[in-house]
Design an enzyme around this catalytic site. Structure first.
Site, PDB file in Angstrom:
ATOM      1  N   ASN A 131      12.238  -7.064   8.948  1.00  0.00           N
ATOM      2  CA  ASN A 131      11.474  -5.950   8.378  1.00  0.00           C
ATOM      3  C   ASN A 131       9.967  -6.182   8.455  1.00  0.00           C
ATOM      4  O   ASN A 131       9.189  -5.445   7.846  1.00  0.00           O
ATOM      5  CB  ASN A 131      11.862  -5.732   6.916  1.00  0.00           C
ATOM      6  N   HIS A 136      18.643   3.788  -1.278  1.00  0.00           N
ATOM      7  CA  HIS A 136      18.880   2.347  -1.313  1.00  0.00           C
ATOM      8  C   HIS A 136      19.722   1.923  -2.525  1.00  0.00           C
ATOM      9  O   HIS A 136      19.665   2.549  -3.573  1.00  0.00           O
ATOM     10  CB  HIS A 136      17.513   1.650  -1.385  1.00  0.00           C
ATOM     11  N   GLU A 190      13.930   8.161  -0.678  1.00  0.00           N
ATOM     12  CA  GLU A 190      13.155   7.203   0.101  1.00  0.00           C
ATOM     13  C   GLU A 190      12.216   8.001   0.993  1.00  0.00           C
ATOM     14  O   GLU A 190      12.527   9.145   1.358  1.00  0.00           O
ATOM     15  CB  GLU A 190      14.077   6.331   0.961  1.00  0.00           C
ATOM     16  N   SER A 236      16.242   3.419   4.914  1.00  0.00           N
ATOM     17  CA  SER A 236      16.273   2.040   5.391  1.00  0.00           C
ATOM     18  C   SER A 236      17.296   1.802   6.486  1.00  0.00           C
ATOM     19  O   SER A 236      17.091   0.949   7.332  1.00  0.00           O
ATOM     20  CB  SER A 236      16.512   1.087   4.225  1.00  0.00           C
ATOM     21  N   ASP A 260      10.422   6.168  -2.952  1.00  0.00           N
ATOM     22  CA  ASP A 260      10.467   4.736  -2.620  1.00  0.00           C
ATOM     23  C   ASP A 260      10.108   4.638  -1.134  1.00  0.00           C
ATOM     24  O   ASP A 260      10.895   5.015  -0.278  1.00  0.00           O
ATOM     25  CB  ASP A 260      11.880   4.211  -2.901  1.00  0.00           C
ATOM     26  N   HIS A 294       9.848   1.452   3.574  1.00  0.00           N
ATOM     27  CA  HIS A 294       9.770   1.332   5.040  1.00  0.00           C
ATOM     28  C   HIS A 294       8.707   2.227   5.679  1.00  0.00           C
ATOM     29  O   HIS A 294       8.545   2.219   6.888  1.00  0.00           O
ATOM     30  CB  HIS A 294      11.133   1.647   5.663  1.00  0.00           C
ATOM     31  N   LYS A 315       8.446  -5.733   3.377  1.00  0.00           N
ATOM     32  CA  LYS A 315       8.666  -5.132   4.700  1.00  0.00           C
ATOM     33  C   LYS A 315       7.355  -5.246   5.499  1.00  0.00           C
ATOM     34  O   LYS A 315       6.993  -6.328   5.900  1.00  0.00           O
ATOM     35  CB  LYS A 315       9.175  -3.700   4.533  1.00  0.00           C
TER      36      LYS A 315
HETATM   37  C1  LIG Z   1      14.129  -3.395   0.658  1.00  0.00           C
HETATM   38  C2  LIG Z   1      14.179  -2.184  -0.196  1.00  0.00           C
HETATM   39  C3  LIG Z   1      14.083  -2.259  -1.579  1.00  0.00           C
HETATM   40  C4  LIG Z   1      14.100  -3.579  -2.304  1.00  0.00           C
HETATM   41  O1  LIG Z   1      12.878  -4.182  -2.208  1.00  0.00           O
HETATM   42  P1  LIG Z   1      12.786  -5.772  -2.425  1.00  0.00           P
HETATM   43  O2  LIG Z   1      11.356  -5.998  -2.669  1.00  0.00           O
HETATM   44  O3  LIG Z   1      13.308  -6.380  -1.178  1.00  0.00           O
HETATM   45  O4  LIG Z   1      13.644  -6.077  -3.614  1.00  0.00           O
HETATM   46  C5  LIG Z   1      14.021  -1.100  -2.305  1.00  0.00           C
HETATM   47  N1  LIG Z   1      14.098   0.093  -1.701  1.00  0.00           N
HETATM   48  C6  LIG Z   1      14.236   0.205  -0.383  1.00  0.00           C
HETATM   49  C7  LIG Z   1      14.307   1.556   0.235  1.00  0.00           C
HETATM   50  C8  LIG Z   1      14.292  -0.927   0.417  1.00  0.00           C
HETATM   51  O5  LIG Z   1      14.460  -0.821   1.728  1.00  0.00           O
END
Ligand SMILES: *Cc1c(COP(=O)(O)O)cnc(C)c1O
Length: 392
Positions: A51, A137, A180, A184, A209, A212, A241
């Protein structure tokens, strides 16, 4: 007779089930090498499932910032943020994130998982409506399942379905819509402008969120929301990421930040990030803001890959660094992943329950660290294993 051990029996059964479904997972120690390579079991592979989209995990100026921070502030923060764990370095990072992303307040968390759990837990009460994209996620889904609020999941990226569900909700009921920015496992983007409008029309809040999208999309890498010119009520950015580190931040209005400072349990009862990590993240944000070439490079490599893939290879075309190769059956995804490994490419198979049943895939990701030669070699390998699979 020894007493029955029901927990042991449960664990055995669960593992046997996963195994028989071809879904047993395990971790493997890797060693990262220069140039988007990893070493596993003594062998080198081209790394195409990380990532670290912008290649910042290897960036010298970020390492130096981390080392300087270590020298100045020591190894750890020493306490939770409300006691004495919130250092000047954290404060400056939060300020920088607010200025860059255009919010009043930012709150740091130790991970994106914790941030998502904390926000939904602190905000949602019984009788509230929590609307989540079906493909959100695990950290968001999990928070939804644990929440006393009524959880409804709308069809993926389907504004019409979201609109129906908002209309059906009782007036005056607190509503939170969660999506999101970039999904992801699919690499596609939410229709944020439509969702913002729907939320405004129905008095709902929008939480995005952008794990990405932030760093990769939008002017100065400000992410999905800036690219679509909208402001969510809550923006979650994660640093594991494109930032090449780890940790997360929640961006929002000042009053909500003050509320979360009281009621977000993952913030109140958890040790603050090491201040040295905050120093490294401040430098990572600077790189993301100023190094447009990293995003352009990602784009160039993405076009190069698409241009060199045979039409039979079902790689999903996306505007992001995530390029899923849809396979379907779990075993077939594992076989393809193994064949690519033989050819020196590490691309993990993603299987249920991470993705819906029947939608196993190879989650291929690009990084600004990849070379043109690596992309061309990958295209050759994909064309070859795909052709072999079709003619079997
Ligand atoms: C990776 C991810 C998370 C978690 O984040 P971390 O910092 O790895 O715990 C949360 N939401 C999404 C969409 C992700 O891809």
């Amino acid at each position: 007779m020894p007493a029955a051990d029901p927990l042991k029996a449960r664990i055995r059964q669960a593992l046997a089930d996963r195994h028989s479904q071809g879904l047993l997972r395990h971790r493997q120690p890797v060693q990262r090498q220069e140039g988007a390579m990893i070493k596993v079991d003594g062998r080198l592979y081209h790394h195409f499932c990380g990532n670290d989209y912008l290649g910042l995990a290897e960036c010298d100026s970020i390492r130096i910032a981390w080392q300087d921070g270590l020298r100045r502030f020591g190894a750890g923060s020493g306490a939770s943020p409300l006691v004495t764990g919130h250092h000047q370095a954290h404060h400056e990072l939060e300020q920088q994130l607010c200025d860059w992303l255009g919010f009043e307040s930012a709150l740091l968390f130790s991970s994106g998982f914790a941030a998502n759990q904390a926000v939904i837990h602190a905000l949602m009460q019984k009788g509230d409506l929590l609307l989540q994209d079906r493909l959100n996620h695990a950290s968001l889904q999990e928070a939804g399942h644990l929440s006393p609020a009524t959880l409804k999941r709308f069809a993926h990226n389907d504004s019409a379905d979201l609109a129906r569900r908002l209309e059906a909700a009782p007036r005056g009921c607190p509503k939170l819509v969660v999506t999101e920015g970039v999904f992801s496992m699919d690499g596609d983007q939410a229709p944020l402008a439509e969702m913002r409008q729907l939320c405004d029309d129905h008095g709902a809040w929008l939480m995005v969120d952008d794990a990405h999208g932030c760093g990769v999309l939008g002017p100065q890498g400000r992410g999905s929301c800036a690219a679509d010119q909208i402001q969510p009520d809550i923006l979650v950015v994660t640093f594991g990421k494109a930032f090449g580190c780890s940790g997360a931040a929640v961006l929002c209005r000042g009053d909500l930040a003050q509320y979360l400072t009281q009621f977000a349990r993952h913030l109140v009862y958890s040790t603050a990030l090491p201040p040295a990590q905050a120093c490294a993240l401040t430098e990572a944000v600077r790189q993301i803001q100023n190094q447009q070439w990293r995003r352009e490079r990602l784009h160039t490599l993405s076009n190069l890959l698409t241009a060199n893939l045979g039409t039979q290879v079902p790689l999903m075309s996306t505007a992001t660094a995530i390029k899923p190769l849809m396979v379907g059956e779990s075993q077939r995804a594992l076989d393809l992943s193994a064949q690519l490994k033989e050819r020196g490419f590490w691309i993990s198979a993603i299987r249920p329950p991470t993705v819906p049943a029947g939608q196993a895939r190879l989650r291929l990701t690009l990084s600004a660290e990849h070379s043109e030669q690596q992309i061309l070699a990958l295209a050759d390998a994909l064309n070859e294993v795909w052709h072999a699979a079709e003619t079997e």
